[in-house]
Design a protein around this motif. Structure first.
Motif, PDB file in Angstrom:
ATOM      1  N   HIS A  49       0.809  -1.233   0.000  1.00 37.52           N
ATOM      2  CA  HIS A  49       0.000   0.000   0.000  1.00 37.52           C
ATOM      3  C   HIS A  49       0.835   1.273   0.000  1.00 37.52           C
ATOM      4  CE1 HIS A  49      -4.097  -1.618   0.254  1.00 37.52           C
ATOM      5  NE2 HIS A  49      -3.540  -2.639   0.864  1.00 37.52           N
ATOM      6  N   GLY A  50       2.097   1.175  -0.424  1.00 35.81           N
ATOM      7  CA  GLY A  50       2.897   2.379  -0.604  1.00 35.81           C
ATOM      8  C   GLY A  50       3.627   2.856   0.625  1.00 35.81           C
ATOM      9  N   ARG A  51       3.672   2.028   1.658  1.00 27.51           N
ATOM     10  CA  ARG A  51       4.344   2.338   2.925  1.00 27.51           C
ATOM     11  C   ARG A  51       3.718   3.543   3.632  1.00 27.51           C
ATOM     12  NH1 ARG A  51       8.032  -0.787   4.603  1.00 27.51           N
ATOM     13  NH2 ARG A  51       9.070  -2.267   3.223  1.00 27.51           N
ATOM     14  N   TYR A  52       4.269   3.848   4.774  1.00 22.18           N
ATOM     15  CA  TYR A  52       3.682   4.851   5.679  1.00 22.18           C
ATOM     16  C   TYR A  52       3.424   6.186   4.987  1.00 22.18           C
ATOM     17  CZ  TYR A  52       3.440   8.195   9.546  1.00 22.18           C
ATOM     18  OH  TYR A  52       3.051   9.194  10.385  1.00 22.18           O
ATOM     19  N   GLU A  53       4.341   6.607   4.134  1.00 21.22           N
ATOM     20  CA  GLU A  53       4.228   7.933   3.512  1.00 21.22           C
ATOM     21  C   GLU A  53       2.933   8.086   2.708  1.00 21.22           C
ATOM     22  OE1 GLU A  53       6.838   5.974   3.347  1.00 21.22           O
ATOM     23  OE2 GLU A  53       8.253   7.059   4.621  1.00 21.22           O
ATOM     24  N   ASN A  54       2.418   6.978   2.178  1.00 22.23           N
ATOM     25  CA  ASN A  54       1.241   7.059   1.309  1.00 22.23           C
ATOM     26  C   ASN A  54      -0.059   6.609   1.965  1.00 22.23           C
ATOM     27  OD1 ASN A  54       2.667   8.025  -0.934  1.00 22.23           O
ATOM     28  ND2 ASN A  54       3.309   5.958  -1.506  1.00 22.23           N
ATOM     29  N   ILE A  55       0.000   6.149   3.203  1.00 21.40           N
ATOM     30  CA  ILE A  55      -1.243   5.647   3.803  1.00 21.40           C
ATOM     31  C   ILE A  55      -1.640   6.355   5.097  1.00 21.40           C
ATOM     32  CG2 ILE A  55      -0.922   3.340   2.814  1.00 21.40           C
ATOM     33  CD1 ILE A  55      -0.105   2.357   5.576  1.00 21.40           C
ATOM     34  N   HIS A  56      -0.740   7.119   5.705  1.00 16.63           N
ATOM     35  CA  HIS A  56      -1.107   7.719   6.987  1.00 16.63           C
ATOM     36  C   HIS A  56      -1.973   8.955   6.776  1.00 16.63           C
ATOM     37  CE1 HIS A  56       2.153  10.490   5.960  1.00 16.63           C
ATOM     38  NE2 HIS A  56       1.692  11.298   6.908  1.00 16.63           N
ATOM     39  N   SER A  57      -2.680   9.339   7.820  1.00 15.20           N
ATOM     40  CA  SER A  57      -3.553  10.508   7.752  1.00 15.20           C
ATOM     41  C   SER A  57      -2.734  11.786   7.828  1.00 15.20           C
ATOM     42  CB  SER A  57      -4.564  10.483   8.894  1.00 15.20           C
ATOM     43  OG  SER A  57      -5.285  11.699   8.929  1.00 15.20           O
ATOM     44  N   GLU A  58      -2.910  12.650   6.846  1.00 12.35           N
ATOM     45  CA  GLU A  58      -2.216  13.944   6.828  1.00 12.35           C
ATOM     46  C   GLU A  58      -2.830  14.921   7.828  1.00 12.35           C
ATOM     47  OE1 GLU A  58       0.414  14.752   5.180  1.00 12.35           O
ATOM     48  OE2 GLU A  58       0.650  13.232   3.611  1.00 12.35           O
ATOM     49  N   LYS A  59      -4.050  14.626   8.281  1.00  7.83           N
ATOM     50  CA  LYS A  59      -4.781  15.586   9.117  1.00  7.83           C
ATOM     51  C   LYS A  59      -4.672  15.285  10.607  1.00  7.83           C
ATOM     52  CE  LYS A  59      -7.925  16.722   5.379  1.00  7.83           C
ATOM     53  NZ  LYS A  59      -9.292  16.978   4.940  1.00  7.83           N
ATOM     54  N   LYS A  60      -4.138  14.112  10.950  1.00  9.14           N
ATOM     55  CA  LYS A  60      -3.961  13.777  12.363  1.00  9.14           C
ATOM     56  C   LYS A  60      -2.609  14.276  12.859  1.00  9.14           C
ATOM     57  CE  LYS A  60      -6.866   9.681  12.937  1.00  9.14           C
ATOM     58  NZ  LYS A  60      -6.872   8.256  13.355  1.00  9.14           N
ATOM     59  N   LYS A  61      -2.521  14.441  14.174  1.00 10.67           N
ATOM     60  CA  LYS A  61      -1.233  14.780  14.769  1.00 10.67           C
ATOM     61  C   LYS A  61      -0.281  13.604  14.577  1.00 10.67           C
ATOM     62  CE  LYS A  61      -3.124  17.938  18.233  1.00 10.67           C
ATOM     63  NZ  LYS A  61      -3.290  18.204  19.678  1.00 10.67           N
ATOM     64  N   GLY A  79       1.618  11.754  16.371  1.00  8.93           N
ATOM     65  CA  GLY A  79       1.505  10.575  17.222  1.00  8.93           C
ATOM     66  C   GLY A  79       0.361   9.678  16.825  1.00  8.93           C
ATOM     67  N   ASN A  80      -0.796  10.255  16.537  1.00  6.06           N
ATOM     68  CA  ASN A  80      -1.970   9.471  16.146  1.00  6.06           C
ATOM     69  C   ASN A  80      -1.846   8.918  14.737  1.00  6.06           C
ATOM     70  OD1 ASN A  80      -3.265   9.913  18.595  1.00  6.06           O
ATOM     71  ND2 ASN A  80      -4.159  11.840  17.892  1.00  6.06           N
ATOM     72  N   ALA A  81      -1.176   9.648  13.855  1.00  4.99           N
ATOM     73  CA  ALA A  81      -1.043   9.210  12.459  1.00  4.99           C
ATOM     74  C   ALA A  81      -0.158   7.973  12.339  1.00  4.99           C
ATOM     75  CB  ALA A  81      -0.475  10.339  11.602  1.00  4.99           C
ATOM     76  N   ARG A  82       0.662   7.730  13.346  1.00  4.77           N
ATOM     77  CA  ARG A  82       1.571   6.577  13.295  1.00  4.77           C
ATOM     78  C   ARG A  82       0.917   5.285  13.789  1.00  4.77           C
ATOM     79  NH1 ARG A  82       5.630  10.487  15.078  1.00  4.77           N
ATOM     80  NH2 ARG A  82       5.353   9.819  17.243  1.00  4.77           N
ATOM     81  N   ILE A  99      -1.554  -1.382  15.429  1.00 10.01           N
ATOM     82  CA  ILE A  99      -0.169  -1.379  14.943  1.00 10.01           C
ATOM     83  C   ILE A  99       0.409  -0.014  15.267  1.00 10.01           C
ATOM     84  CG2 ILE A  99       1.367  -1.746  12.983  1.00 10.01           C
ATOM     85  CD1 ILE A  99      -0.882  -3.282  11.620  1.00 10.01           C
ATOM     86  N   HIS A 100       1.404   0.004  16.137  1.00 10.72           N
ATOM     87  CA  HIS A 100       2.029   1.250  16.585  1.00 10.72           C
ATOM     88  C   HIS A 100       3.306   1.513  15.769  1.00 10.72           C
ATOM     89  CE1 HIS A 100      -0.446   1.185  20.350  1.00 10.72           C
ATOM     90  NE2 HIS A 100      -0.382  -0.126  20.130  1.00 10.72           N
ATOM     91  N   GLN A 101       3.696   2.773  15.700  1.00 11.86           N
ATOM     92  CA  GLN A 101       4.957   3.189  15.061  1.00 11.86           C
ATOM     93  C   GLN A 101       5.061   2.695  13.612  1.00 11.86           C
ATOM     94  OE1 GLN A 101       7.219   2.677  19.344  1.00 11.86           O
ATOM     95  NE2 GLN A 101       8.378   2.213  17.519  1.00 11.86           N
ATOM     96  N   LEU A 102       4.039   2.987  12.840  1.00 10.51           N
ATOM     97  CA  LEU A 102       4.020   2.560  11.438  1.00 10.51           C
ATOM     98  C   LEU A 102       5.162   3.158  10.627  1.00 10.51           C
ATOM     99  CD1 LEU A 102       0.214   2.663  10.566  1.00 10.51           C
ATOM    100  CD2 LEU A 102       1.704   0.683  10.316  1.00 10.51           C
ATOM    101  N   ASP A 103       5.710   4.274  11.082  1.00 13.10           N
ATOM    102  CA  ASP A 103       6.760   4.954  10.321  1.00 13.10           C
ATOM    103  C   ASP A 103       8.156   4.455  10.653  1.00 13.10           C
ATOM    104  OD1 ASP A 103       6.613   5.961  12.879  1.00 13.10           O
ATOM    105  OD2 ASP A 103       7.295   7.958  12.302  1.00 13.10           O
ATOM    106  N   GLY A 104       8.255   3.512  11.575  1.00 11.59           N
ATOM    107  CA  GLY A 104       9.566   3.018  11.963  1.00 11.59           C
ATOM    108  C   GLY A 104       9.577   1.510  12.094  1.00 11.59           C
ATOM    109  N   ARG A 105       9.792   1.046  13.322  1.00 12.09           N
ATOM    110  CA  ARG A 105       9.762  -0.378  13.604  1.00 12.09           C
ATOM    111  C   ARG A 105       8.394  -0.690  14.209  1.00 12.09           C
ATOM    112  NH1 ARG A 105      11.738  -5.206  12.087  1.00 12.09           N
ATOM    113  NH2 ARG A 105      11.860  -6.687  13.823  1.00 12.09           N
ATOM    114  N   PRO A 106       7.430  -1.172  13.398  1.00 14.42           N
ATOM    115  CA  PRO A 106       6.060  -1.357  13.896  1.00 14.42           C
ATOM    116  C   PRO A 106       5.996  -2.315  15.075  1.00 14.42           C
ATOM    117  CG  PRO A 106       6.117  -1.487  11.502  1.00 14.42           C
ATOM    118  CD  PRO A 106       7.546  -1.494  11.972  1.00 14.42           C
ATOM    119  N   GLN A 107       5.119  -1.994  16.022  1.00 15.49           N
ATOM    120  CA  GLN A 107       4.855  -2.843  17.174  1.00 15.49           C
ATOM    121  C   GLN A 107       3.378  -3.229  17.172  1.00 15.49           C
ATOM    122  OE1 GLN A 107       6.406  -0.364  20.457  1.00 15.49           O
ATOM    123  NE2 GLN A 107       8.117  -1.797  20.593  1.00 15.49           N
TER     124      GLN A 107
END
Length: 366
Positions: free
Chosen positions: A44-56, A58-61, A91-99
């Motif tokens: 799905h294009g990794r974190y850069e293409n799927i996270h919410s641009e409108k959330k803060k 911390g929440n976007a991750r 799924i936490h920390q989508l932009d790094g090492r997901p937990q």
């Protein structure tokens, strides 16, 4: 949050309202359960293409998902009685090492708990001690430990279809996987070649095609040995020869792909998601396909559609329609029967007329 979704449900709303994003999110969960978090992110294009641009930040991750469904319980000594399965995923920390954080329960009793970034814990039954699965891979879903459980199969066997009729017309190389229809339908020839060995499936496909596309007499596959490819051939009433798929309309191929997607269910449990089933089809063909999908859908194999076509909405029952709208940048969904109106109240208006005039209070459909 959506409640009381039926086995056959249709998500209707204007372009850009979030219908495709909703299906993509379900597909993301299924890919994670099948192949792990890295495969799901990559697809799905990794974190850069799927996270919410409108959330803060911390929440976007963070990604959250919860499903609660009633399915037969196939564990030993339970005699397939119907129970409530509930699975939650964070799924936490989508932009790094997901937990990963997970929980699975049956009728309110936990079967598995997994705290953030820790190994899953299987809950003991009948006085047995809990079991901590220490060496379980951090990047994979603990539902793999419940491989044959209905809710795990339901999510693992999710299939999302965005049919591309031009690609579906092309002959397939002999080594193309025929197990199930691909997302865009590009392996149609290979799948039909496999299905020809099953008389019941072959006859069902032809019967429905004759109803949807008048004039079709037969559909066959042919092995082109010089090119090592399999091609789809059609024959019409009144003609003596067969002709290749590129000579039929896009709508005909589209209808054939939809029939294969719906009738060729490869598993006991699974979800079928179809985007815009109306493309290139006559309203009468849409009516027949909606009826077929309604009949084929079941709690163990739901069929959900997305559409912005009044021709599809016209053929629905009030409880099958989910209204999709975007307000202040956020997708909102509601069941059409969640208000005070009933099918009787709408008469003499058809459902699509009520939808187009916003009587259902789900937002304007354009």
């Amino acid at each position: 949050e959506l409640n009381n979704l039926g086995p056959f449900s249709v998500f209707a709303g204007p372009n850009g309202s979030g219908k495709s994003n909703f299906f993509d999110a379900l597909d993301f969960v299924s890919l994670f359960i099948r192949n792990g978090i890295d495969a799901a992110l990559r697809s799905h294009g990794r974190y850069e293409n799927i996270h919410s641009e409108k959330k803060k930040a911390g929440n976007a991750r963070k990604f959250d998902f919860v499903i609660e469904c009633v399915l037969p319980d196939n564990r030993k000594k339970h005699e397939d009685k119907e129970v409530v399965f509930k699975y939650s995923l964070s799924i936490h920390q989508l932009d790094g090492r997901p937990q990963i954080e997970e929980r699975l329960s049956v009728d309110g009793s936990d079967l598995m708990n997994r705290h953030k970034g820790e190994p899953p814990v299987l809950k003991g039954e009948g006085g047995e001690e809990d079991e901590r699965v220490e060496k379980f891979p951090q990047d994979y879903s603990a539902l793999l430990l419940f491989f044959g459980m209905p809710v795990a199969e339901l999510l693992r066997n999710l299939r999302l279809y965005r049919i591309d009729p031009l690609g579906a017309k092309e002959p397939n190389l002999f080594d193309r996987d025929p197990a199930e229809l691909e997302r865009k339908g590009h392996n149609l020839a290979s799948v039909l070649n496999r299905m020809e060995g099953n008389k019941q499936s072959r006859d069902a496909i032809l019967e429905w095609m004759e109803m949807i596309v008048p004039g079709i007499e037969s559909i066959h596959t042919e092995e082109q040995k010089l090119e090592s490819k399999t091609a789809v051939l059609f024959k019409e009433h009144g003609t003596s020869r067969r002709f290749p798929a590129h000579m039929v309309s896009d709508g005909t191929i589209y209808a054939l792909c939809l029939l294969v997607a719906v009738l060729d269910s490869p598993s006991k449990y699974g979800i079928t998601l179809i985007e815009e089933p109306e493309r290139g089809l006559h309203p009468k063909a849409i009516r027949e396909l909606v009826g077929l999908m309604r009949d084929q859908a079941a709690p163990t194999n739901p069929i959900w559609l997305s559409t912005h076509s009044e021709s599809v909405v016209r053929e629905l029952r009030l409880e099958e329609l989910v209204l999709v709208d975007k307000k202040n940048g956020r997708t909102k969904m509601k069941s059409a029967d969640s208000g005070n109106l009933t099918q009787v109240n709408l008469a003499p208006l058809s459902l699509d007329e009520a939808w187009l005039s916003n009587l259902l209070d789900g937002g304007l459909p354009w």
